[in-house]
Design an enzyme around this catalytic site. Structure first.
Site, PDB file in Angstrom:
ATOM      1  N   THR A 171     -29.425 -30.811  18.381  1.00 38.75           N
ATOM      2  CA  THR A 171     -30.087 -29.675  17.612  1.00 38.75           C
ATOM      3  C   THR A 171     -29.569 -29.665  16.179  1.00 38.75           C
ATOM      4  O   THR A 171     -30.320 -29.601  15.340  1.00 38.75           O
ATOM      5  CB  THR A 171     -30.117 -28.294  18.099  1.00 38.75           C
ATOM      6  OG1 THR A 171     -28.607 -28.065  18.091  1.00 38.75           O
ATOM      7  CG2 THR A 171     -30.688 -28.578  19.616  1.00 38.75           C
ATOM      8  N   ILE A 181     -12.758 -38.164  20.063  1.00 38.27           N
ATOM      9  CA  ILE A 181     -11.889 -37.914  18.622  1.00 38.27           C
ATOM     10  C   ILE A 181     -11.784 -39.380  17.824  1.00 38.27           C
ATOM     11  O   ILE A 181     -12.014 -40.466  18.303  1.00 38.27           O
ATOM     12  CB  ILE A 181     -10.516 -37.627  19.121  1.00 38.27           C
ATOM     13  CG1 ILE A 181     -10.256 -36.429  19.867  1.00 38.27           C
ATOM     14  CG2 ILE A 181      -9.284 -37.586  17.959  1.00 38.27           C
ATOM     15  CD1 ILE A 181     -10.773 -35.101  19.040  1.00 38.27           C
ATOM     16  N   HIS A 184     -18.348 -27.257  13.068  1.00 40.43           N
ATOM     17  CA  HIS A 184     -17.687 -26.622  14.016  1.00 40.43           C
ATOM     18  C   HIS A 184     -18.167 -25.161  14.255  1.00 40.43           C
ATOM     19  O   HIS A 184     -18.434 -24.290  13.383  1.00 40.43           O
ATOM     20  CB  HIS A 184     -16.167 -26.493  13.701  1.00 40.43           C
ATOM     21  CG  HIS A 184     -15.248 -25.992  14.742  1.00 40.43           C
ATOM     22  ND1 HIS A 184     -15.135 -26.705  16.002  1.00 40.43           N
ATOM     23  CD2 HIS A 184     -14.759 -24.699  15.292  1.00 40.43           C
ATOM     24  CE1 HIS A 184     -14.377 -26.079  17.075  1.00 40.43           C
ATOM     25  NE2 HIS A 184     -14.144 -24.810  16.534  1.00 40.43           N
TER      26      HIS A 184
END
Length: 216
Positions: free
Chosen positions: A21, A100, A117
C-alpha cells in the site's frame, strides 16, 4: 524520460515485502504529477505478494530476490546492485521491505535510500519492530501519540536521519489493528512527500543529518 525542465527524470526503485500500500501511494503521487520521477522497478523479497500485482497493473518491471537463493545477504545485494546499476537507478524507496540491507550496499547508496517506519523514531523502532509489533508496542507503552517517520537509511536499523515525521493521537479505544490502519493513512501521505523532496534534491544526507535545501 525527459521531464518538463529538460533534465532526466530521477529513476526510482521501490523495495517491498508485502501488499504494497505504501508502494501504491508513491505510484499514485507519480501519476498525479506530484513526483516528477519514474518508478523504474520493484524489488520484492517474496513471491506472490500483492505488491507484484500492483507493479504489473502499472507496467513497472518487478524482480524477486529471496535470501534462501543466495549464500548470504551480501551476495543477494550484489545481485540487486547489479540490477539497479544496469537500470541506472537514482533513488531507492523501502516501502515495507523486511530484509535488512547488506552493509556494502547501504554504504554505496547512502543518501539515496529512504524508508518509511510506522512510529515516531526513535521510539518503537530497531530490530524486531515491524508490522503489527510496532503498534502493539505503542499500545503497551501507554503513549498518547504515535505516527510515522520517513528517514534516510544508514548501516543501523531505523537509525538514519529523519526527513519527515507526522504524529497522530493514540485513542483510548485503539487496538494495535485500528492504530495500524490510522498510521497507514499517515504513511501514505508522508512517504510520497519524502520521495518528492529527495527526487527534487531538496533534502540531502550530510554528515549523518538531513539537510533541507530551498523550500521544504
Amino acid at each position: 524520460a525527459e521531464s518538463n525542465r529538460g533534465i532526466m527524470k530521477k529513476r526510482i526503485a521501490v523495495f517491498v515485502s508485502g501488499g504494497g500500500t505504501d508502494f501504491q501511494s508513491v505510484i499514485d503521487a507519480v501519476k498525479r504529477g506530484e513526483i516528477d520521477a519514474e518508478i523504474s522497478l520493484l524489488v520484492s523479497s517474496r513471491d506472490g505478494v500483492y505488491a507484484l500485482t500492483r507493479a504489473e497493473e502499472n507496467s513497472i518491471p518487478s524482480y524477486v530476490f529471496k535470501k534462501k537463493d543466495y549464500a548470504d545477504t551480501d551476495e543477494m545485494f550484489r545481485g540487486i546492485d547489479a540490477l539497479l546499476t544496469a537500470q541506472k537507478i537514482d533513488v531507492i524507496v523501502l516501502a515495507g521491505y523486511l530484509s535488512i540491507l547488506g552493509a556494502e550496499f547501504t554504504k554505496k547508496y547512502l543518501g539515496r535510500i529512504i524508508n518509511i517506519h510506522p512510529s515516531l523514531i526513535p521510539k518503537h523502532c530497531g530490530a524486531g519492530y515491524y508490522g503489527i509489533r510496532v503498534h502493539e508496542s505503542v499500545i503497551a507503552s501507554g503513549d498518547k501519540v504515535t505516527g510515522a517517520t520517513v528517514h534516510f537509511v544508514d548501516e543501523g536499523t531505523d537509525t538514519g536521519a529523519v526527513i519527515i515525521q507526522k504524529e497522530i493521537p493514540v485513542l483510548q479505544s485503539d487496538t494495535a489493528e485500528s492504530l495500524q490502519q490510522r498510521v497507514l493513512a499517515v504513511e501514505h501521505e508522508i512517504l510520497p512527500a519524502g520521495v518528492k523532496l529527495l527526487c527534487e534534491g531538496k533534502v540531502r544526507l550530510v554528515e549523518g543529518k538531513a539537510v533541507f535545501l530551498g523550500n521544504k
